[in-house]
Design an enzyme around this catalytic site. Structure first.
Site, PDB file in Angstrom:
ATOM      1  N   ARG A  80     -12.747  -9.590   0.159  1.00  0.00           N
ATOM      2  CA  ARG A  80     -12.409 -10.144   1.463  1.00  0.00           C
ATOM      3  C   ARG A  80     -11.016 -10.735   1.373  1.00  0.00           C
ATOM      4  O   ARG A  80     -10.715 -11.483   0.436  1.00  0.00           O
ATOM      5  CB  ARG A  80     -13.410 -11.220   1.895  1.00  0.00           C
ATOM      6  CG  ARG A  80     -14.815 -10.701   2.186  1.00  0.00           C
ATOM      7  CD  ARG A  80     -15.772 -11.856   2.445  1.00  0.00           C
ATOM      8  NE  ARG A  80     -17.089 -11.398   2.864  1.00  0.00           N
ATOM      9  CZ  ARG A  80     -18.060 -11.032   2.011  1.00  0.00           C
ATOM     10  NH1 ARG A  80     -17.824 -11.068   0.701  1.00  0.00           N
ATOM     11  NH2 ARG A  80     -19.232 -10.644   2.468  1.00  0.00           N
ATOM     12  N   ASN A 108       5.530   5.183  -4.711  1.00  0.00           N
ATOM     13  CA  ASN A 108       5.461   3.751  -4.994  1.00  0.00           C
ATOM     14  C   ASN A 108       4.046   3.195  -4.895  1.00  0.00           C
ATOM     15  O   ASN A 108       3.485   2.736  -5.881  1.00  0.00           O
ATOM     16  CB  ASN A 108       6.365   2.970  -4.039  1.00  0.00           C
ATOM     17  CG  ASN A 108       7.777   2.825  -4.552  1.00  0.00           C
ATOM     18  OD1 ASN A 108       8.094   3.276  -5.651  1.00  0.00           O
ATOM     19  ND2 ASN A 108       8.632   2.202  -3.773  1.00  0.00           N
ATOM     20  N   GLU A 109       3.487   3.214  -3.673  1.00  0.00           N
ATOM     21  CA  GLU A 109       2.185   2.587  -3.488  1.00  0.00           C
ATOM     22  C   GLU A 109       1.546   3.006  -2.176  1.00  0.00           C
ATOM     23  O   GLU A 109       2.192   3.566  -1.287  1.00  0.00           O
ATOM     24  CB  GLU A 109       2.294   1.049  -3.508  1.00  0.00           C
ATOM     25  CG  GLU A 109       2.869   0.407  -2.261  1.00  0.00           C
ATOM     26  CD  GLU A 109       4.365   0.401  -2.192  1.00  0.00           C
ATOM     27  OE1 GLU A 109       4.907   0.886  -1.159  1.00  0.00           O
ATOM     28  OE2 GLU A 109       5.001  -0.079  -3.147  1.00  0.00           O
ATOM     29  N   ASP A 144      16.667   2.934  -2.322  1.00  0.00           N
ATOM     30  CA  ASP A 144      15.352   3.435  -2.706  1.00  0.00           C
ATOM     31  C   ASP A 144      14.609   4.033  -1.522  1.00  0.00           C
ATOM     32  O   ASP A 144      13.846   4.987  -1.670  1.00  0.00           O
ATOM     33  CB  ASP A 144      14.519   2.303  -3.325  1.00  0.00           C
ATOM     34  CG  ASP A 144      14.965   1.973  -4.742  1.00  0.00           C
ATOM     35  OD1 ASP A 144      15.735   2.767  -5.325  1.00  0.00           O
ATOM     36  OD2 ASP A 144      14.557   0.931  -5.261  1.00  0.00           O
ATOM     37  N   GLY A 145      14.827   3.488  -0.322  1.00  0.00           N
ATOM     38  CA  GLY A 145      14.190   4.046   0.866  1.00  0.00           C
ATOM     39  C   GLY A 145      14.640   5.469   1.130  1.00  0.00           C
ATOM     40  O   GLY A 145      13.842   6.318   1.563  1.00  0.00           O
ATOM     41  N   ALA A 180      -3.806 -11.523  -0.649  1.00  0.00           N
ATOM     42  CA  ALA A 180      -4.375 -12.756  -0.080  1.00  0.00           C
ATOM     43  C   ALA A 180      -5.898 -12.702  -0.011  1.00  0.00           C
ATOM     44  O   ALA A 180      -6.493 -12.725   1.071  1.00  0.00           O
ATOM     45  CB  ALA A 180      -3.778 -13.023   1.305  1.00  0.00           C
TER      46      ALA A 180
END
EC number: 2.7.1.23
Length: 267
Positions: free
Chosen positions: A148, A122-123, A45-46, A185
């Protein structure tokens, strides 16, 4: 027809690239790295992401097809043992074009200067250089929340199976013209709160991130990482452009998902 081949660069991929080039030229197809009608990605995919960015100025003229030479590639339909079949299909059949939506990222700066625009297959992710990432999020011009945490990931439907999935985001079928905003996160306690869930936004909605205290960020566009300083805002939306994949046989999206994440070769 004009074609080009991109390779992962390892010996197996390079050998397959040369073999496919020889076969296709025997069928009187023209090797043209500048203006190809079809680009064959040999690797993973890369490798296909590299090919996409290399030919991003030709998305309306160039279609992509992938051959995976390692672990199953999500964008790769073919395996090395099938290259003769693929060559004949490219040379002798009219392929179906499947279009997937892309992500547009526009970065604007506090003291003027030309804005920067990217397309992602992708993103895109945004993270602070140091310290906690603090960003106001606007959706369709209205303030949604103050985030945050470590950062934010904005993905396409086809990219929803990549980093977005690892972050707990939803898998979205690429026939849906949408983008997904997923937290990295987040900090949630009695003082700071975020929605805590991925947001799926349609193609007529725009997300804008506005820095609160720091203005320097690491921004990724697929496999590329760029540092941007003095950022005023970062805007995301479904791009007007689309990526085009050449399909020579059915390979449904949910079969790709199954084969990539569930199948162990016995079911």
């Amino acid at each position: 027809m004009r074609f080009a081949i991109t390779s992962k660069g390892n010996p197996e991929s390079n050998a397959l690239k040369q073999k496919m080039r020889t076969y296709l030229e025997d069928f009187e197809l023209i090797y043209d790295e500048g203006k190809p009608d079809i680009v064959i990605s040999v690797g993973g995919d890369g490798t296909l992401l590299y090919a996409f960015h290399r030919y991003s100025s030709r998305l309306d003229k160039t279609a992509f097809v992938g051959v995976h030479t390692g672990h199953l590639g999500f964008y790769a339909d073919w395996v090395p043992s099938e290259i003769e079949k693929l060559v004949i299909a490219i040379a002798k059949t009219h392929y179906q074009v499947i279009e997937y939506p892309l992500l547009e990222t526009i970065i604007r700066y506090r003291h003027g200067g030309k804005e920067t625009r990217y397309l992602a297959l992708n993103e895109s992710t945004v993270k602070s250089l140091v310290g906690t990432f603090v960003m106001d999020i606007e959706i369709r011009g209205d303030h949604f929340e103050r985030f945050r945490g470590d950062g934010l990931c904005i993905s396409t439907p086809s990219g929803s199976t990549a980093y977005n999935k690892a972050l707990g985001g939803a898998i979205i079928h690429p026939s849906l013209h949408a983008i997904q905003l997923t937290e990295i996160a987040s900090i949630n306690n009695r003082v700071f709160r975020t929605v805590g869930s991925p947001l799926i936004l349609p193609d007529h909605h725009t997300v804008v991130l506005k820095p609160v205290k720091d203005f320097d960020f690491h921004v990724t566009i697929d496999h590329l990482t760029v540092m941007h300083r003095d950022v005023k805002s970062i805007q995301f939306r479904v791009a007007d452009e689309k990526v085009r994949f050449a399909r020579f046989r059915p390979f449904p999206f949910w079969k790709r998902v199954h084969d990539s994440f569930i199948s162990d070769g016995t079911n």
